[in-house]
Structures are given as C-alpha cells and as structure tokens.
Design a protein around this motif. Structure first.
Motif, short mmCIF file in Angstrom:
data_model
loop_
_atom_site.label_atom_id
_atom_site.label_comp_id
_atom_site.label_asym_id
_atom_site.label_seq_id
_atom_site.Cartn_x
_atom_site.Cartn_y
_atom_site.Cartn_z
N THR A 21 0.83 -1.21 0.00
CA THR A 21 0.00 0.00 0.00
C THR A 21 0.86 1.25 0.00
OG1 THR A 21 -1.73 -1.21 1.18
CG2 THR A 21 -1.88 1.20 1.18
N ILE A 22 1.85 1.29 0.87
CA ILE A 22 2.74 2.46 0.93
C ILE A 22 3.48 2.63 -0.39
CG2 ILE A 22 4.83 3.38 2.04
CD1 ILE A 22 3.74 2.01 4.67
N TRP A 23 3.94 1.56 -0.98
CA TRP A 23 4.65 1.65 -2.26
C TRP A 23 3.71 2.12 -3.37
CZ3 TRP A 23 4.39 -0.82 -7.03
CH2 TRP A 23 5.47 -0.58 -7.88
N THR A 24 2.51 1.54 -3.44
CA THR A 24 1.55 1.89 -4.49
C THR A 24 1.13 3.36 -4.39
OG1 THR A 24 0.71 -0.37 -4.61
CG2 THR A 24 -0.72 1.35 -5.47
N ILE A 25 0.80 3.78 -3.20
CA ILE A 25 0.36 5.17 -3.01
C ILE A 25 1.55 6.12 -2.99
CG2 ILE A 25 -0.74 6.76 -1.37
CD1 ILE A 25 -2.54 4.38 -0.53
N GLY A 26 2.63 5.67 -2.43
CA GLY A 26 3.80 6.52 -2.25
C GLY A 26 4.44 7.01 -3.52
N ARG A 27 4.23 6.29 -4.59
CA ARG A 27 4.83 6.70 -5.86
C ARG A 27 4.26 8.03 -6.35
NH1 ARG A 27 3.76 2.22 -9.84
NH2 ARG A 27 1.84 2.08 -8.66
N THR A 28 3.02 8.34 -5.97
CA THR A 28 2.39 9.58 -6.44
C THR A 28 2.14 10.57 -5.32
OG1 THR A 28 0.20 8.57 -6.22
CG2 THR A 28 1.28 8.40 -8.38
N ALA A 29 2.31 10.14 -4.10
CA ALA A 29 2.03 11.03 -2.95
C ALA A 29 3.24 11.91 -2.67
CB ALA A 29 1.70 10.20 -1.72
N GLY A 30 2.98 13.05 -2.13
CA GLY A 30 4.06 13.90 -1.66
C GLY A 30 4.57 13.42 -0.31
N LEU A 31 5.54 14.09 0.20
CA LEU A 31 6.14 13.72 1.48
C LEU A 31 5.19 13.96 2.66
CD1 LEU A 31 8.65 12.75 3.00
CD2 LEU A 31 9.44 15.13 3.04
N LEU A 32 4.41 15.03 2.61
CA LEU A 32 3.55 15.40 3.74
C LEU A 32 2.58 14.28 4.16
CD1 LEU A 32 2.82 17.54 5.83
CD2 LEU A 32 1.18 18.46 4.17
N PRO A 33 1.83 13.65 3.25
CA PRO A 33 0.93 12.58 3.69
C PRO A 33 1.67 11.40 4.34
CG PRO A 33 0.34 13.30 1.48
CD PRO A 33 1.63 13.97 1.82
N HIS A 34 2.88 11.11 3.85
CA HIS A 34 3.69 10.04 4.47
C HIS A 34 4.08 10.44 5.90
CE1 HIS A 34 4.32 7.16 1.23
NE2 HIS A 34 4.35 8.20 0.40
N LEU A 35 4.53 11.66 6.05
CA LEU A 35 4.94 12.13 7.38
C LEU A 35 3.75 12.14 8.34
CD1 LEU A 35 7.35 15.07 6.45
CD2 LEU A 35 7.95 12.78 7.30
N ILE A 36 2.61 12.60 7.88
CA ILE A 36 1.42 12.63 8.73
C ILE A 36 0.99 11.21 9.11
CG2 ILE A 36 -1.05 13.20 8.81
CD1 ILE A 36 -0.35 15.70 7.11
N GLY A 37 0.91 10.32 8.11
CA GLY A 37 0.51 8.94 8.38
C GLY A 37 1.45 8.24 9.33
N ALA A 38 2.75 8.37 9.09
CA ALA A 38 3.75 7.73 9.95
C ALA A 38 3.73 8.33 11.36
CB ALA A 38 5.14 7.85 9.33
N ALA A 39 3.63 9.65 11.44
CA ALA A 39 3.62 10.30 12.74
C ALA A 39 2.39 9.89 13.55
CB ALA A 39 3.64 11.82 12.58
N LEU A 40 1.23 9.85 12.92
CA LEU A 40 0.02 9.43 13.64
C LEU A 40 0.14 7.98 14.11
CD1 LEU A 40 -2.78 11.08 11.45
CD2 LEU A 40 -2.09 11.71 13.78
N ALA A 41 0.70 7.12 13.28
CA ALA A 41 0.87 5.71 13.67
C ALA A 41 1.80 5.58 14.87
CB ALA A 41 1.41 4.91 12.49
N VAL A 42 2.91 6.28 14.82
CA VAL A 42 3.86 6.22 15.93
C VAL A 42 3.25 6.83 17.19
CG1 VAL A 42 6.09 7.09 16.77
CG2 VAL A 42 5.91 6.11 14.46
N LEU A 43 2.58 7.97 17.04
CA LEU A 43 1.95 8.61 18.20
C LEU A 43 0.88 7.72 18.84
CD1 LEU A 43 1.66 12.32 17.01
CD2 LEU A 43 3.14 11.41 18.83
N LEU A 44 0.09 7.05 18.02
CA LEU A 44 -0.92 6.13 18.56
C LEU A 44 -0.26 5.03 19.38
CD1 LEU A 44 -3.81 4.94 18.75
CD2 LEU A 44 -3.27 3.67 16.65
N HIS A 45 0.78 4.43 18.85
CA HIS A 45 1.45 3.35 19.58
C HIS A 45 2.16 3.88 20.84
CE1 HIS A 45 0.55 1.05 15.97
NE2 HIS A 45 0.66 -0.01 16.75
N LEU A 46 2.75 5.05 20.74
CA LEU A 46 3.38 5.64 21.93
C LEU A 46 2.35 5.97 23.01
CD1 LEU A 46 6.11 7.99 20.38
CD2 LEU A 46 6.45 5.80 21.58
N ALA A 47 1.18 6.44 22.61
CA ALA A 47 0.12 6.74 23.57
C ALA A 47 -0.33 5.47 24.28
CB ALA A 47 -1.06 7.41 22.88
N ILE A 48 -0.47 4.38 23.53
CA ILE A 48 -0.86 3.10 24.13
C ILE A 48 0.21 2.66 25.12
CG2 ILE A 48 -1.21 0.64 23.66
CD1 ILE A 48 -2.43 1.58 20.92
#
Length: 190
Positions: free
Chosen positions: A148-175
């Motif tokens: 999914t990251i590879w398929t979408i990442g080819r056309t996505a800018g950096l910002l959506p990747h940073l937001i997605g990754a940051a939210l994922a890490v923050l969710l796990h850190l909060a848990i």
C-alpha cells in the motif's frame, strides 16, 4: 457500563472474525481504484490479525505475564478501546480520507499496520518467543502495508507520508504510555 464491557469482551473477537470474512467476501465487487482498495483491505486484514491476537484474551494475558511481570497493566477495557474505536475507527477514517481526498490521505492505515507488525517482531526477538499476533503480522501486515505504501507513495508527496507515519507512531506511543503508567501505579501499590 460494566455489563456492556463484559459483553464486548466476550464477543468482539468473534464479531471481528465474521466482519473480516464478510468484507473479504465483498472485496471482489468493491469498485475502488487500486490505491483506495488497498486501504479498504486494511480493515478485514486487521480483523484477521485481531482474531489471532485476541482469541481467548491471549494477547492481554501474554503482555501482562511476559512484559509486565504478572501485573494487570493491560486491562480488558484498554484492549477494547484500542481495538474497537481506535483501530477500526482509524481504518474507516483512512478509507474515507482516501476516497474523498485521495489515497495519500489514507496512509495512516498502512503505517499503523507497519508499526504494529514491527512491535510484534521486536517483542518476539526480545523475548525469544511467539507472541499472539506475530504470524499475521509477518504474513499479512507487512506485505499489505508495504504494498500500500509503495503503491500510493509513488504519487504522494512527502507530507501525507509524514502525517501517516507520525500518527501511527503517536498512537502506539500513547498506548505504551497509558499501559506503562498503569503498570507503574500497580508496582507502586505492591
């Protein structure tokens, strides 16, 4: 409220199994472009993972025994909140974001899946044993999230990747922070 919690604790994993089967059965007729379709698949695949992980309350018991020294740091209520509104909710919101604003805005789903898979792998390596959820993390989470990251990442800018990754890490850190705080409270009381 306690009756609802007890009922959910008894049946949510069974419901996840049936919902996963239904969503997978419907997948061939879901008319979405490939990137959004991959985001769609994160919900049923996560539910299959939850069946491996939580059948018989296995993950909570494992974590409390092997990570928290036999203390009830990860509670039934925590498991329910983490898995129902957060995991299912994030995957649903990611699907809507991908559908409404473009696939790049659904990247939080594969990043949450990747972080979860890596957590299972690190825990297994650290403890040198299987932990509930490890098999589906390796066989389902990593291939789907990377694709999914590879398929979408080819056309996505950096910002959506940073937001997605940051939210994922923050969710796990909060848990981790919440469960660790409960663990420290339990240790202080003993």
């Amino acid at each position: 409220m306690l009756k609802l919690q007890a009922w959910l604790a008894d049946y949510w994993v069974i419901g996840a199994g049936f919902m996963a089967a239904s969503l997978i059965a419907a997948a061939p007729i879901v008319a979405l472009p490939l990137p959004a379709f991959l985001i769609f698949l994160h919900s049923p695949v996560y539910m299959v993972h939850q069946v491996e992980e939580h059948t018989g309350d296995r993950f909570r018991k494992f974590a409390n025994e092997h990570v928290f020294g036999g203390r009830d740091a990860l509670t039934v209520a925590s498991v329910l909140v983490i898995n129902l509104p957060f995991v299912w909710g994030i995957n649903l919101l990611a699907l809507y974001a991908a559908f409404l604003w473009g696939p790049a805005w659904g990247l939080v789903a594969p990043y949450v899946m990747t972080v979860n898979a890596l957590a299972h792998l690190v825990t297994s390596a650290r403890l040198r044993k299987y932990n509930p959820g490890l098999i589906t993390s390796v066989l389902l989470f990593l291939p789907l999230s990377v694709a999914t990251i590879w398929t979408i990442g080819r056309t996505a800018g950096l910002l959506p990747h940073l937001i997605g990754a940051a939210l994922a890490v923050l969710l796990h850190l909060a848990i981790i922070a919440l469960v660790t705080a409960r663990y420290r409270t339990l240790v202080a009381r003993s």
